[in-house]
Design a protein around this motif. Structure first.
Motif, short mmCIF file in Angstrom:
data_model
loop_
_atom_site.label_atom_id
_atom_site.label_comp_id
_atom_site.label_asym_id
_atom_site.label_seq_id
_atom_site.Cartn_x
_atom_site.Cartn_y
_atom_site.Cartn_z
N GLY A 23 0.83 -1.20 0.00
CA GLY A 23 0.00 0.00 0.00
C GLY A 23 0.86 1.25 0.00
N ALA A 24 1.92 1.23 0.81
CA ALA A 24 2.82 2.39 0.89
C ALA A 24 3.57 2.56 -0.44
CB ALA A 24 3.81 2.21 2.03
N MET A 25 3.85 1.46 -1.10
CA MET A 25 4.52 1.56 -2.40
C MET A 25 3.67 2.40 -3.35
SD MET A 25 7.01 0.69 -4.45
CE MET A 25 7.26 0.81 -6.22
N TYR A 63 4.81 5.64 -5.80
CA TYR A 63 4.40 5.89 -7.18
C TYR A 63 4.52 7.38 -7.53
CZ TYR A 63 2.72 1.13 -8.26
OH TYR A 63 2.62 -0.22 -8.52
N PRO A 64 4.04 8.27 -6.68
CA PRO A 64 4.22 9.70 -7.00
C PRO A 64 5.70 10.06 -7.15
CG PRO A 64 2.64 9.46 -5.22
CD PRO A 64 3.23 8.11 -5.45
N ARG A 65 6.53 9.45 -6.30
CA ARG A 65 7.95 9.75 -6.36
C ARG A 65 8.56 9.24 -7.68
NH1 ARG A 65 10.91 8.32 -0.98
NH2 ARG A 65 9.66 10.04 -0.20
N MET A 66 8.07 8.10 -8.13
CA MET A 66 8.57 7.57 -9.41
C MET A 66 8.21 8.52 -10.55
SD MET A 66 7.58 3.57 -8.93
CE MET A 66 8.19 2.86 -10.44
N LEU A 96 4.61 9.25 -17.08
CA LEU A 96 4.55 8.26 -16.00
C LEU A 96 3.70 8.77 -14.84
CD1 LEU A 96 5.52 5.43 -15.10
CD2 LEU A 96 7.41 6.56 -13.92
N ALA A 97 3.95 10.02 -14.44
CA ALA A 97 3.18 10.61 -13.34
C ALA A 97 1.69 10.56 -13.65
CB ALA A 97 3.64 12.04 -13.08
N ALA A 138 -1.02 8.48 -11.45
CA ALA A 138 -1.81 9.34 -10.56
C ALA A 138 -3.17 8.77 -10.15
CB ALA A 138 -1.96 10.72 -11.16
N PRO A 139 -3.96 8.20 -11.08
CA PRO A 139 -5.31 7.78 -10.70
C PRO A 139 -5.38 6.75 -9.58
CG PRO A 139 -5.01 7.64 -13.09
CD PRO A 139 -3.68 7.96 -12.51
N VAL A 140 -4.41 5.84 -9.50
CA VAL A 140 -4.53 4.80 -8.47
C VAL A 140 -4.06 5.25 -7.10
CG1 VAL A 140 -4.42 2.80 -10.03
CG2 VAL A 140 -2.29 3.79 -9.14
N VAL A 141 -3.28 6.31 -7.06
CA VAL A 141 -2.64 6.69 -5.79
C VAL A 141 -3.66 6.98 -4.68
CG1 VAL A 141 -1.10 8.34 -4.65
CG2 VAL A 141 -0.52 7.44 -6.92
N PRO A 142 -4.62 7.89 -4.90
CA PRO A 142 -5.52 8.19 -3.78
C PRO A 142 -6.57 7.11 -3.53
CG PRO A 142 -6.11 9.49 -5.71
CD PRO A 142 -4.88 8.71 -6.08
#
Ligand code: SF4
Lengths: 495, 251
Positions: B80-82, B87-90, B103-104, B108-112
């Motif tokens: 989950g933390a990944m 992901y945003p950091r990648m 890539l961002a 982006a859609p899955v992060v929140p």
């Protein structure tokens, strides 16, 4: 080589011995756990800790971004105050400058207040080669020096020693270096401290040259600052006729007012005190008060190169409080020596491979000396995201990439010894990019599960030497899901 | 509500019972669960070992598979933390390397929308009593990525306290890392094993029958050390405790 993963480097080997040394582990465990709890209390007392941490981070980032400007300003202020500024690109140059300055005074011994910068460049050894003896005057440094040992902690360099060991070192070695230890010395803290005080007092009164580092340098006033607990540093700074301070260029803060933040965060983070007992500040020279000659040697030694790295440069914010060491579970077991530098623990794991490059075995192994648990980031008073930098440096080790070395942009090749790992990572990526391949692999593993050993050969051997592996299930989840549609479908229909 | 279960490659392959427990639990709470069959791995092992470029296609695949769901639930704090943290950091790193925003934007859609299980239960469903029954003494180990990466805080303990029959005992040194750390366990096996042994001794001192956590990787490491040290304690994923009922106990 023990049975560890491919690319087996120096840190694991060094740590192996430390983990097996019961006295060392007990000493470290006791010391780090005590200070850890105290720090937490000291920090909890401050209602605006989060703001202070953010302020410290911002001041440092701002300063680093305009380092060129602030360094020039510092040079001007120090010169105006009667000091003399020297610039040293690397360790050799710094050592040459300091040895030359000592020789000019005609002296052959110096007293030193604990300074990581001079340890980083190996100043004591360089002076020794020139026939100059350097006496460490910080109590813990004295123990390290007398014990012909190396420091293992930023703040408590002799943390790995217990009282019994210290008594033994004092009784055996003090006479070699000056005033001997008193007859019948015991290992009570008061007696040990007394023996050290008498031994050191003799040196302070004799010494004509002092060498120091500094915790901070204030650009606007040219003031240097040392914070310490014992007062020995203050004697080093005020009694000699000549004072030579060797300081890393990242230690600047722009204004006197900026100190306000760090003089709150540093003592609470390091010794868990509300305020450190001695804060000494000195600005150039003053007639009839303190040293008559003051030299400042500004040390680069890889710092400008580190500054060029967008992710890694945050390591230069470090104020050497050692909070990250005290919470680090890896440091607690491996001890400071395993890190192979004066900067041990989490900060050492990210600072050394940047200052020295990742060319050597130990430097290439340091980014892996962490489980990425994040405890170091949580306590760092200037919010250095140590796990982020560790992963960034791992990438540099295994994949290479652009870096700045000695001011030039170069592209690093991946470090040797990671070939098999790289191949395994690629293969895993290949399988994970193809759900079908993953599934076929899972099925094969499940079908042959009775044949799987509970211990592993090759790279996995070290794991299974101390832990049992889980048994493989008869059916991976995805097969169960498809067979039952999450428990609601018809068993056995889907294939 | 319909959610996608991101089970993670470790759970799928080695701990399918955790996945079955999550399905049972969420279904009981009226949530419709889907398991997108194309899912594989979030790329954390690659990323954390220094193979960021190998992790990127896996992250993109994750977004392709899960992007269309309203919520993504995973019984792993570290995976989950990944997604949430890394992901945003990648995306940022790709941008810094001059590869633009692609890539961002893809990630982006899955992060929140990605939630660790206990977070989903407490924050999204708003329940702390999930109607579970588990008559055992349990101690809880907050895994590092759940604790510091996601900030799960008291959520898992709140859920456990509401379980009938369960006696929750505090674990000394709970916040200390168990020593797993992915490839750390292989690369620095001596230190890792020493950390594991200390964790197990602390767990043993509680007298609990079960040590529970919200991440099977850490449980694998702790459990493997427990059997080797012959403690008689069992490692159990929190999902299995929360899924357990009087009619259908998990263990
Ligand atoms: S990295 Fe942070 S916690 Fe560690 S010594 Fe430096 S300032 Fe202190």
């Amino acid at each position: 080589m023990s049975g560890t993963f491919v690319g087996m480097p120096a840190f694991p080997k060094a740590a192996h011995e430390a983990v097996g040394n019961q006295t060392l582990r007990a000493n470290l465990r006791h010391a780090t756990h005590t200070i850890r709890a105290k720090r937490a209390n000291a920090v909890a007392e401050v209602s605006d800790w989060a703001e202070l941490r953010e302020a410290g981070k911002r001041i440092k980032d701002h300063t680093l971004r305009h380092l060129d400007r602030y360094l020039v300003q510092l040079e001007e202020s120090v010169t105006a105050a009667g000091g003399i500024v020297h610039w040293a690109a690397d360790a050799d140059e710094a050592n040459r400058i300091v040895a030359g300055l000592v020789k000019e005074t005609g002296e052959s011994e110096v007293v030193k207040v604990k300074s990581m910068a001079t340890q980083e460049i190996g100043l004591n050894e360089a002076l020794e080669a020139e026939g100059i003896r350097a006496y460490e005057t910080d109590l813990a440094e004295l123990i390290v020096q007398l014990g012909k040992d190396r420091p293992s902690h930023i703040l408590v360099p002799a943390i790995h020693r217990n009282r019994g060991e210290i008594r033994e070192i004092f009784a055996r070695e003090m006479s070699e270096w000056g005033r001997p230890a008193p007859e019948g010395l015991t290992d009570t803290p008061a007696e040990l401290a007394d023996a050290a005080r008498l031994h050191l007092r003799e040196k302070f009164l004799r010494a004509k040259v002092g060498v120091s580092g500094a915790n901070f340098m204030v650009a606007e006033t040219g003031t240097l600052v040392v914070v310490e607990s014992e007062g020995n540093g203050r004697m080093c700074l005020t009694l000699p006729e000549t004072l030579i301070s060797v300081v890393g260029i990242e230690k600047i803060v722009p204004t006197w007012r900026d100190l306000e933040v760090f003089l709150q965060t540093l003592p609470r983070s390091s010794t868990a005190e509300r305020m450190n007992p001695y804060t000494s500040t000195w600005t150039g020279t003053t007639d009839g008060d303190g040293p008559r000659t003051f030299h400042l040697v500004l040390l680069d030694n890889g710092r400008t190169d580190t500054l060029a790295d967008e992710v890694g440069r945050q390591a230069l914010r470090c104020i050497r409080c050692s909070a990250c060491l005290n919470v680090c579970p890896v440091y607690e077991r491996a001890g400071g020596h395993a890190y192979g530098s004066v900067y041990p623990g989490p900060i050492g794991a990210i600072l050394s491979p940047q200052l020295r490059g990742t060319g050597s075995e130990i430097d290439a192994s340091l980014p892996y000396a962490s489980s990425l648990c994040g405890a170091c980031y949580e306590v760092c008073p200037v919010a250095i995201d140590i796990p982020e930098v560790l992963v960034h440096l791992r990438e540099r080790v295994v994949q290479g990439g652009p870096v700045t070395r000695e001011g030039n942009k170069v592209v690093l090749k991946p470090a040797k010894g990671h070939g098999a790992e790289r191949a395994a990572m690629r293969a895993a990526r290949w399988a994970f990019s193809r759900p079908g391949a993953l599934r076929a692999g899972q099925r094969l593993a499940s079908r042959t599960r009775r044949l799987h050993p509970r211990t592993l050969p090759g790279p996995g051997k070290a794991w299974s030497a101390s832990r049992d592996l889980p048994a493989l299930p008869a059916e991976p989840f995805r097969d169960w899901w498809q067979r039952t549609n999450g428990g609601t479908g018809d068993e056995g229909t889907a294939k | 509500m319909r959610v996608a279960l991101f089970l993670t490659c470790v759970n799928d392959t080695l701990y399918p019972e955790t996945g079955r427990a999550v399905v049972k639990l969420l279904t009981r709470l009226g949530v419709e669960v889907d398991f997108p069959m194309a899912q594989t791995c979030c790329g954390q092992a690659h990323y954390n070992t220094g193979y960021r470029h190998e992790a990127e296609p896996l992250a993109r695949h994750f977004s392709d598979v899960f992007g269309k769901y309203e919520a993504i639930v995973t019984p792993s704090g570290s995976c989950g933390a990944m997604v949430r943290e890394l992901y945003p950091r990648m995306g940022e790193r790709a941008r810094a390397e001059g590869r633009g925003d692609t890539l961002a934007a893809t990630l982006a859609p899955v992060v929140p929308k990605t939630y660790e299980l206990t977070e989903f239960l407490v924050d999204v469903l708003g329940v702390t009593d999930v109607g579970a029954y588990y008559p055992h003494t349990v101690t809880y180990h907050p895994t590092c990525h759940g604790l510091r990466g996601l900030g799960l805080g008291e959520r898992p303990r709140q859920l456990l306290r509401a379980v009938r029959g369960l006696e929750l005992v505090e674990l000394p040194g709970a916040d200390e890392c168990c020593g797993f750390g992915g490839t750390f366990a292989l690369k620095n096996s001596d230190v890792s094993a020493a950390m594991g042994a200390d964790k197990v001794r602390n767990a043993e001192s509680t007298g609990a029958e079960v040590l529970c956590a919200a991440d099977n990787s850490c449980l694998m490491h702790i459990g493997g050390t427990m059997t080797r040290l012959r403690t008689g304690m069992r490692p159990v994923h929190i999902a299995e405790i929360l899924a357990s009922t009087e009619e259908e106990p998990t263990a």
